[in-house]
Design an enzyme around this catalytic site. Structure first.
Site, PDB file in Angstrom:
ATOM      1  N   GLY A 111       0.872  -1.175   0.000  1.00 44.94           N
ATOM      2  CA  GLY A 111       0.000   0.000   0.000  1.00 44.94           C
ATOM      3  C   GLY A 111       0.902   1.215   0.000  1.00 44.94           C
ATOM      4  CB  SER A 132       4.590  -3.629  -2.290  1.00 38.36           C
ATOM      5  OG  SER A 132       4.710  -2.396  -2.946  1.00 38.36           O
ATOM      6  CB  ALA A 133       4.339  -0.656   1.637  1.00 41.19           C
ATOM      7  CG  HIS A 144       5.933  -2.226  -7.335  1.00 41.81           C
ATOM      8  ND1 HIS A 144       4.920  -3.029  -7.817  1.00 41.81           N
ATOM      9  CD2 HIS A 144       5.627  -1.973  -6.041  1.00 41.81           C
ATOM     10  CE1 HIS A 144       4.020  -3.237  -6.844  1.00 41.81           C
ATOM     11  NE2 HIS A 144       4.436  -2.617  -5.765  1.00 41.81           N
ATOM     12  CD  GLU A 150       4.965  -4.860 -10.850  1.00 44.13           C
ATOM     13  OE1 GLU A 150       4.458  -5.447 -11.817  1.00 44.13           O
ATOM     14  OE2 GLU A 150       4.576  -3.749 -10.440  1.00 44.13           O
TER      15      GLU A 150
END
Lengths: 236, 236
Positions: free
Chosen positions: B90, B122-123, B159, B194
């Site tokens: 997020g 991700s985060a 990413h 990714e």
């Protein structure tokens, strides 16, 4: 904010053109006949001398001389005496950090309120908004706050773009990132595509350049704005 | 840091696949036979219940139950008793802000040092590094610091991607942004594309997945790292 004269460019470079080439007419129009000297803020990059020299070479072609704010013995006094200010692009966190460190925030606000022309590109446009929270840059340095100059009452997203139709990248799009911003912040955001810019004169705000801009407001559908359109409604 | 067991995924979604589909085998391998319950941290998004439900649906297919850390009366006690932790993606600023606000930073560090499996996407991978300063996210909320969990001693850029050969966009590339990071910060950065991920077991760090990763170190040329390669040198 009755004497504002700002030119906020999305970017300093447009594909296939020289540095500031796409903005030359508008920069000269903003500065008018009375300005022969511009104070430049290179804080968004590391190599201040090189950056200032690049800007100097560009402006000298137009008959305008440049001083880097770091070249002055007292940045505050240089600002007090400046005919016009140009804040260049680079990293927005670094720029904001150094504007605070050099105690230039309030002096810049005061001079702009008094009518001093302000030119920003990319990070230099970003810091003209209430906060830098719609920057695309990496947070490479921790600034004392994300609050910025608030010369306009909306945030700016420079280099605005949308993914190509064949993109398979799953990272957040710019639009999703701005929607996340609006989950925590109220002010509108203007996504300015490269080659376009905002001209602000007192209470008039106009989109200039070949590309439309995208306006994002909390809880509303994004709006595509055509070049030449007045954006005064953003501050009403 | 002798008992680390981490799985740091670039993204939760890969084009054309279900949520976490590309990471399922590795997630289950990390958790092993003894873990039947995972504590989930949804702080990186706003809708914690919805986000937790999405994760629950996914993990329940694998026979693993999920508790959202916000569902517990005391987040700290939930963490103390957790069999394993998953921090979802997020907005990285929002995630870090809420990890500090809920006083979970030191407790997470302690549990991971003690061997509790940690999964990040991700985060959630970003905050496993020393700082969040190589996030791609917008700074939508001001965290008390950019310092993060430091479960590994290098930063992560999730990413990770490079511009297509026909790109005319003039905004900074990811590589330029990371170079700017290194003008102010010493630690290496791993750009994870990714669909790829890092598996960390004690002092062993391995790149897993179909895509190479890119390693950036201050003052050195970036390195392309093939899947399966050991990255232990990053911490030596």
């Amino acid at each position: 904010m009755n004497h504002r004269r700002l030119l906020l460019l999305s970017s300093s470079m447009v594909y296939g053109q020289d540095y500031l080439g796409h903005g030359a007419d508008e920069i000269l129009a903003l500065l008018g006949h009375n300005v022969s000297h511009v104070l430049f803020v290179p804080y968004a990059k590391v190599a201040w001398d090189d950056y200032t020299q690049k800007v100097r070479t560009c402006f000298e072609k137009w008959g305008i001389s440049i001083t880097g704010v770091h070249e002055a013995a007292e940045p505050g006094i240089a600002l007090e005496n400046a005919e016009a200010l140009f804040i260049g692009g680079g990293n927005t966190f670094l720029l904001l950090h150094d504007l605070y460190k050099n105690e230039l925030m309030e002096p810049i606000r005061n001079r702009v309120r008094g009518g001093m022309p302000y030119i920003g590109t990319s990070a230099g446009s970003n810091v003209a908004g209430p906060t830098i929270q719609t920057t695309n840059d990496m947070p490479i340095i921790y600034p004392p706050t994300f609050s910025a100059l608030a010369l306009v009452s909306f945030n700016i997203n420079p280099h605005y773009l949308e993914p190509g139709p064949s993109s398979q990248h799953m990272g957040e799009t710019r639009m999703v990132r701005i929607r996340e911003f609006h989950e925590h912040n109220p002010q509108p955001v203007v996504g300015i595509r490269e080659s376009s810019m905002l001209r602000v004169d007192n209470s008039s705000i106009k989109l200039i350049g070949p590309q439309p801009a995208k306006v994002f407001r909390a809880g509303k559908k994004p709006l595509e704005i055509s070049p030449g359109t007045a954006l005064d409604f953003l501050e009403q």
